[in-house]
Write an enzyme that holds these catalytic residues in place. Structure first.
Site, PDB file in Angstrom:
ATOM      1  N   GLY A 299       0.820  -1.637   0.317  1.00 38.78           N
ATOM      2  CA  GLY A 299       0.027  -0.295  -0.149  1.00 38.78           C
ATOM      3  C   GLY A 299       1.010   1.439   0.017  1.00 38.78           C
ATOM      4  O   GLY A 299       1.781   1.566  -0.605  1.00 38.78           O
TER       5      GLY A 299
ATOM      6  N   CYS B 193       3.293   5.439  -3.272  1.00 40.16           N
ATOM      7  CA  CYS B 193       4.059   5.366  -3.698  1.00 40.16           C
ATOM      8  C   CYS B 193       3.718   3.942  -4.993  1.00 40.16           C
ATOM      9  O   CYS B 193       3.308   4.122  -6.226  1.00 40.16           O
ATOM     10  CB  CYS B 193       5.207   4.374  -3.902  1.00 40.16           C
ATOM     11  SG  CYS B 193       6.614   6.596  -2.832  1.00 40.16           S
TER      12      CYS B 193
END
Length: 439
Positions: free
Chosen positions: A257, A260
């Protein structure tokens, strides 16, 4: 050097603070007046270990300033670093609106020539696009040289990643500009990779996409291990000792998650699609991650039959430990799925509750400790691998639960810890389940 940094998010603030720490004179610009006010008081708007201490020290030394005025910040700046957000659009591409505004602000207020360093994560060709905006609007006596310098910071270790980088990427057209940026970073004693601007832009996306793919790969291996009776952690350890593979990013879990990986993978896919490239591997990486984020819910349904009326204690909300970042956190999908199935969800996280409330609102309830969340719970979901959770007294936790059932999405506990419990059902990722004292 005098350096101006546009943007005080994770990247901009970490970069500005660390550059001041190595001796530069840095002024950070943000249009958010409340954020700048807090920063001037020595209060960081983000949770990042070590950041606030360095912020206070360098501000006190006069090397670090904060302002909302572009004119004030840009006067005399030799290097201007753009570190504003490039969030994901609905079509998967990068939203460059903040970047465009930053370029216009620079052009409107810059009165001397400077090197403009683009640190934001951007699609190939963006540096050229931003340079044209500034050239079209800048005073004709001002000369700007662009340098692409992508960041590789991890939330929770941003200071270490800035001060001890694996490499510093410098994409350039003008050699003098590249040398200027090298000189800025010289005190860090890091290896430089000098390349074209377009290659530098691609390096950032390719790096994050590869790491995301590595995570999805080990998660698929974990799912297979769970079926055939192998232990994925032993498998990952054996794989990681191969120098060609390496040990990093081989930790099985409930998917990646953050700000980025999800965004960058989809942005690279978007770029590929624009150029007629079928990047099938990345499509599968995304699909695997989507499946993995629902894995604990799937395991719970298999165990209970239905979840309506069950109380689930969710330990961890942030997408990873040592940060309060909730962007694309697996906890969001898990919490919403559990609530939709009629479960009562009570969550605890050491630092991310306030940010979670902005996203999940009243979908779930919140507790002030792991034990408060687990009181009379039918199951515990471990979603973020905070050290606080790794060091929990499992026996005490099981004793206050209605049913001592744990679904561990991060494999926080070894077999020895589990078998020390008198009564527990333990469901890890890619390892055999352990059931003790249950009838």
């Amino acid at each position: 050097m005098k350096i101006a940094v546009l943007g005080t998010g994770y990247v901009g603030l970490s970069t500005g603070v660390c550059l001041s720490e190595i001796g530069h004179s840095v002024i950070c610009i943000d249009t958010d007046e409340q954020k700048i006010k807090s920063l001037r008081q020595g209060i960081s708007p983000i949770y990042e270990p070590g950041l606030e201490t360095l912020l206070v020290q360098n501000a006190a030394a006069g090397r670090l300033l904060f302002t909302t005025s572009h004119r004030e910040a840009l006067i005399g700046a030799e290097i201007i670093i753009i570190a504003v957000g490039t969030p994901q659009r609905d079509d998967g591409g990068a939203d460059l609106s903040y970047l465009e505004q930053a370029a216009k602000d620079i052009a409107a207020h810059l009165v001397q020539s400077a090197v403009v360093v683009l640190k934001s994560t951007v699609p190939v060709g963006t540096n050229e696009f931003i340079e044209k905006i500034m050239e079209d609007q800048c005073n004709e006596r001002v000369t700007l040289e662009m340098v692409s310098n992508p960041e590789f910071l991890r939330q929770g270790s941003a200071i270490m990643d800035t001060m001890q980088p694996d490499r510093i990427i410098i994409g350039f057209d003008n050699e003098e500009a590249a040398m200027k940026v090298q000189e800025m970073y010289r005190p860090l004693n890091a290896p430089f990779v000098l390349t074209s601007i377009k290659s530098a832009e691609m390096i950032k996306y390719a790096s994050n996409a590869f790491l995301a793919t590595k995570i999805s790969f080990i998660n698929e291996v974990a799912n297979l291990c769970g079926v055939v009776g192998a232990d994925v952690e032993d498998v990952a350890k054996g794989m990681g000792k191969d120098k060609r593979i390496g040990e990093s990013f081989l930790q099985p879990g409930i998917g990646y998650g953050g700000s980025c990986f999800p965004k960058d993978v989809k942005a690279l896919l978007h770029t590929a699609n624009l150029h007629g490239i079928q990047f099938s591997l990345l499509k599968e990486t995304v699909a695997i991650n989507d499946f993995q984020q629902e894995l604990l819910v799937t395991k719970a349904i298999k165990r209970f039959g239905e979840l309506k009326g069950k109380k689930v204690a969710m330990l961890g909300l942030a997408f990873k430990p040592e940060t309060d970042d909730m962007r694309e956190a697996p906890s969001i999908k898990i919490a919403r799925s559990l609530a939709k199935l009629g479960a009562e969800v009570v969550a605890y996280d050491p630092v991310a509750i306030d940010n979670a409330k902005k996203i999940l609102r009243d979908t779930i309830r919140y507790a002030s400790s792991a034990h408060e969340a687990a009181l009379d719970a039918d199951a515990v979901f471990i979603v973020t691998e905070w050290n606080e959770f790794r060091h929990l007294n499992l026996e005490a936790l099981m004793n206050i639960m209605k049913q001592p059932i744990v679904f561990d999405g991060r494999n926080c506990f070894g077999e020895e810890r589990i078998r020390a419990c008198k009564k527990i059902e333990y469901y890890p990722i890619g390892r055999p389940s352990i059931i003790i004292g249950m009838t």
